[in-house]
Enzyme design. Structure first.
Site, PDB file in Angstrom:
ATOM      1  CG  ASP A  19      76.634 -14.339  37.641  1.00 48.94           C
ATOM      2  OD1 ASP A  19      77.239 -15.400  37.899  1.00 48.94           O
ATOM      3  OD2 ASP A  19      76.480 -13.420  38.454  1.00 48.94           O
ATOM      4  CG  ASP A 112      80.714 -18.247  38.682  1.00 47.68           C
ATOM      5  OD1 ASP A 112      81.494 -17.288  38.539  1.00 47.68           O
ATOM      6  OD2 ASP A 112      80.040 -18.423  39.706  1.00 47.68           O
ATOM      7  CD  GLU A 113      81.633 -12.449  36.862  1.00 51.15           C
ATOM      8  OE1 GLU A 113      80.957 -11.681  36.144  1.00 51.15           O
ATOM      9  OE2 GLU A 113      82.564 -12.055  37.570  1.00 51.15           O
TER      10      GLU A 113
END
Lengths: 394, 374
Positions: A19, A112-113
């Protein structure tokens, strides 16, 4: 012939959740290192919202998605950075590309993760796994200047909770067999599916940490969670057998929205903005080799009430032209009140790919497609600059 | 008004006009059939203002007169009457008494005053054709009409009387079917109309009741007088079909019919139809195409849908051209094959983005656009 003996593989923490920390801000800071350590945030100025805030800004109480105006009131020295078009998806791609140097099993959940499964890497000990993942974390920090937090565990549930536990630059390994103990002291809000309201309601009934769930008996759990109590109990014990999926789903729609600097009452101006969105979205549709059929326009009034209206073409297309005539009628249908607008958005859905039925009386479409191809190439040259615009944008 | 009529003749007459009714909300009388009794016949008329049909049936008229009655329910009742002899007895208040054997029905009607008359034709352009021939020609092209209301110009069959021939054309923008026959076209009578899809459907249904059909048209409307000399269930004279035409310019269809032949193969129509039909069983809405592959003396048909599976069919053919493959919507292949009656058809292809063309030795052409596979 003797049957082969099956040797049970000892459980290894092969499921990794990563993350990125304050992703948009981190991307910007990689380009503007002089801003490191400052209170800064990416977001819309004036009337927009905060998309991502640096940890220094978060310490002042700035969060996502706080209206920018409020953020500037509670943190007057906040440095606002505008969105850089194209930057975040590029960095995201680079981040996941680096992940794929470690294992082919990479699941992108969002920009983003995501999850990694190190199962097929042939690693034999937890220490080996930890070393590989730490090396990845270092590479991301060095090569992309990207701080990323990791959770390493035996399943997705635990690794995801672990990665969020010590942000930024967190690195939490949950050894196999300790999942329930790991969860026990955490507040129940950490569990997926338990939001602020449920958390407050459960707190009233004495359920505050995850251990409070595992300590209850069946009838109590039933009264707390209803029919879903078994799943909740399994989750509280840290059980999860979801696999890491590598195939990321194709886009189901393409959309864009704009919040205006000041409320806009001029129909022509709104129409121009909506057409520009058409012009910016269709190249993406073409780049993905898709076609879209339905266009939906959304408008929002200053009091945040909103209306949407959509219409479908007879056949899906990858060209702007068939959608232009829909822009004004859809806007009129959505924008019924005699009030200015704070936001307009355009969304294309009913995405199709695969074979395209060719048309007979469509020489014009073929010309338009060739022209669009040329424009797409010209406009794709530099980041964030449009070389050629349509007349209605001038 | 009062008449005696054969139940089956009456039912047959009502069946001819039954499909053409207007919307009840705007003009209730358009749901009715106009029944007029005169001499030894009754005439039945229905209209929805765009389209109207009138037929005549023999009857024993005792008292002339007229009335309109709800056509759907009347037809339902007449079909079910117990005795073949039916007495129809109207009264001045438009109430009708229908008796047959031990059954009696009393039906509320509306006077004919409000019933819109069918326009009669004067000295328009006129042609006479064989009914069976026109029926075959319509069947050869009608499937290619568009049902997309936004392309209303294509929602019909184009009739062109020009250059010594009648050509019938239909297209939905993705395929086009055309059939032509030579006939004498006097310069003064040359012209073209687009006959609406609904009218095409009714006309096709009405044809084959006799030898000849007469066509009259001008640029706004068309009328067909369909002879009933082959009919044995009470129809007399001719059935009259009136229709407005689709107003506008039909696209230049000749430009989409390829002028040159590239690779031509001769196919056994039914065999090809069966193979394509079978292959298409695996198609889905999202993957609606079959791939045709030509290699030396072999035609292969493949289809697949990602979430179901795939199909492969092969046919021996006479072919010595280059290997090529092209994909089509299977319906576009099947429709002309089903509509044709010849055992053999010619199929011409060029490459994966050029149209395929079906031809027969008559003046029939069906152009189908391919599906471009990415």
């Amino acid at each position: 012939m003797p049957l082969p003996t099956i040797v049970p593989t000892p459980a290894l923490p092969t499921v990794v959740h990563l993350d990125a920390d304050a992703f948009f801000v981190s991307c910007e800071l990689a380009l503007k290192p002089e801003l490191r350590g400052t209170k800064c945030a990416v977001g819309g100025r004036e009337r927009g919202i905060i998309s991502s805030a640096s940890y220094e800004a978060r310490a002042c109480g700035v969060y996502t998605p706080m209206p920018t105006q409020r953020a500037l009131r509670i943190c007057p020295d906040l440095i606002m950075l505008p969105h850089t078009s194209g930057l975040y998806s590029k960095v995201s791609r680079q981040m996941f590309d680096l992940c794929e140097t470690l294992t082919p099993l990479v699941q992108r959940n969002s920009i983003d993760e995501g999850y990694l499964d190190l199962g097929p890497c042939g690693l034999t000990s937890s220490a080996e796994i930890e070393a590989r993942v730490r090396a990845l974390q270092r590479r991301l920090a060095v090569e992309l200047q990207l701080p990323v937090s990791f959770g390493v565990a035996t399943n997705k549930l635990i690794s995801q909770i672990a990665s969020k536990l010590r942000k930024p630059r967190g690195f939490v390994v949950v050894p196999p067999g300790t999942e329930e103990d790991f969860l026990a002291p955490l507040s129940i809000g950490k569990l997926p599916g338990i939001g602020a309201k449920t958390e407050a309601a459960l707190a009233v009934r004495g359920v505050k940490v995850i251990a409070d769930i595992t300590a209850r008996d069946e009838s109590e759990l039933k009264s707390l969670f209803g029919d879903g109590w078994r799943e909740m109990l399994a989750t509280a014990r840290g059980q999860d057998d979801r696999a890491v999926h590598t195939d990321h789903d194709d886009a189901k729609s393409y959309s864009q929205q704009e919040t205006f600097f000041e409320d806009v009452a001029d129909f022509a101006e709104i129409e121009r903005v909506a057409k520009r969105m058409v012009d910016e979205l269709l190249p993406k549709v073409r780049a993905d080799q898709k076609r879209v059929r339905t266009m939906t326009v959304k408008i929002r009034y200053p009091d945040f009430t909103q209306e949407t209206h959509g219409r479908s073409l007879a056949a899906a297309t990858d060209l702007e032209a068939p959608f232009y005539p829909l822009v004004a009628p859809l806007l009129r249908e959505a924008w019924r009140k005699k009030r200015p607008l704070r936001l307009v958005s355009v969304r294309f859905s009913n995405v199709e790919d695969g074979g395209q039925q060719l048309e007979m009386f469509a020489e014009l479409d073929e010309k338009r497609r060739r022209l669009a191809g040329v424009l797409d190439r010209l406009n794709s040259g530099k980041q964030n600059t449009t070389v050629v615009r349509h007349g209605h944008q001038l | 008004m009062k008449f005696k009529i054969n139940r089956d003749h009456f039912a047959n007459g009502l069946a001819q006009v039954l499909n053409v009714v207007g919307s009840k909300a705007t003009m209730p009388i358009l749901s009715n059939v106009l029944i007029e009794a005169e001499k030894d016949q009754i005439s039945l008329t229905t209209t929805n203002l765009d389209l109207g049909i009138r037929c005549k049936i023999k009857a024993e008229v005792k008292e002339t007169g007229s009335v309109t009655l709800p056509v759907k329910r009347l037809a339902g009742i007449v079909r079910e009457l117990p005795n073949v002899d039916v007495t129809f007895d109207g009264s001045p208040n438009h109430q009708v008494k229908l008796t047959s054997g031990g059954s009696t029905f009393r039906i509320m009607g509306i006077g004919k005053e409000d019933f819109p008359p069918l326009p009669e034709f004067g000295d328009e352009k006129a042609y006479a054709l064989e009914q069976s021939e026109l029926a075959t020609m319509l069947k050869s092209v009608a499937y290619a009409q568009s049902t997309d209301e936004t392309r209303y110009i294509l929602n019909g069959v184009y009739f062109s009387f020009k250059d010594g021939k009648l050509a019938l054309v239909a297209t939905d923008g993705r395929r086009l079917a055309m059939i032509a026959k030579e006939m004498e076209v006097p310069a003064a009578s040359a012209g073209a109309i687009i006959l609406p899809a609904k009218t095409v459907g009714e006309l096709t249904r009405l044809l084959d009741k006799g030898a000849k059909v007469k066509i009259n048209f001008n640029e706004r409307r068309a009328a067909f007088q369909i002879g009933t000399d082959k009919d044995t269930s009470g129809l007399i004279d001719s059935v009259y079909l009136y229709s407005k035409v689709v107003e506008g310019n039909y696209p230049n269809y000749q430009q989409v019919i390829p002028k040159e032949t590239h690779q031509r193969i001769k196919l056994e129509r039914e065999l090809f139809q069966q193979c394509v039909h079978r292959a298409a069983l695996v198609c889905s809405e999202k993957a609606n195409s079959v791939k045709i592959k030509l290699t030396s003396n072999l035609l292969e048909i493949t289809a697949q849908s990602p979430d179901f599976g795939e199909a492969h069919e092969s046919m021996a053919i006479g072919y010595s051209g280059p290997d090529l493959q092209v994909a089509f919507n299977p319906q576009f292949i099947l429709d002309p094959l089903r509509a044709l009656a010849k055992d053999e058809v010619f199929f011409e292809v060029k490459d994966e983005v050029s149209p395929g063309v079906f031809k027969t030795l008559e003046s029939f052409v069906c152009v189908i656009m391919p599906v471009r596979l990415s």
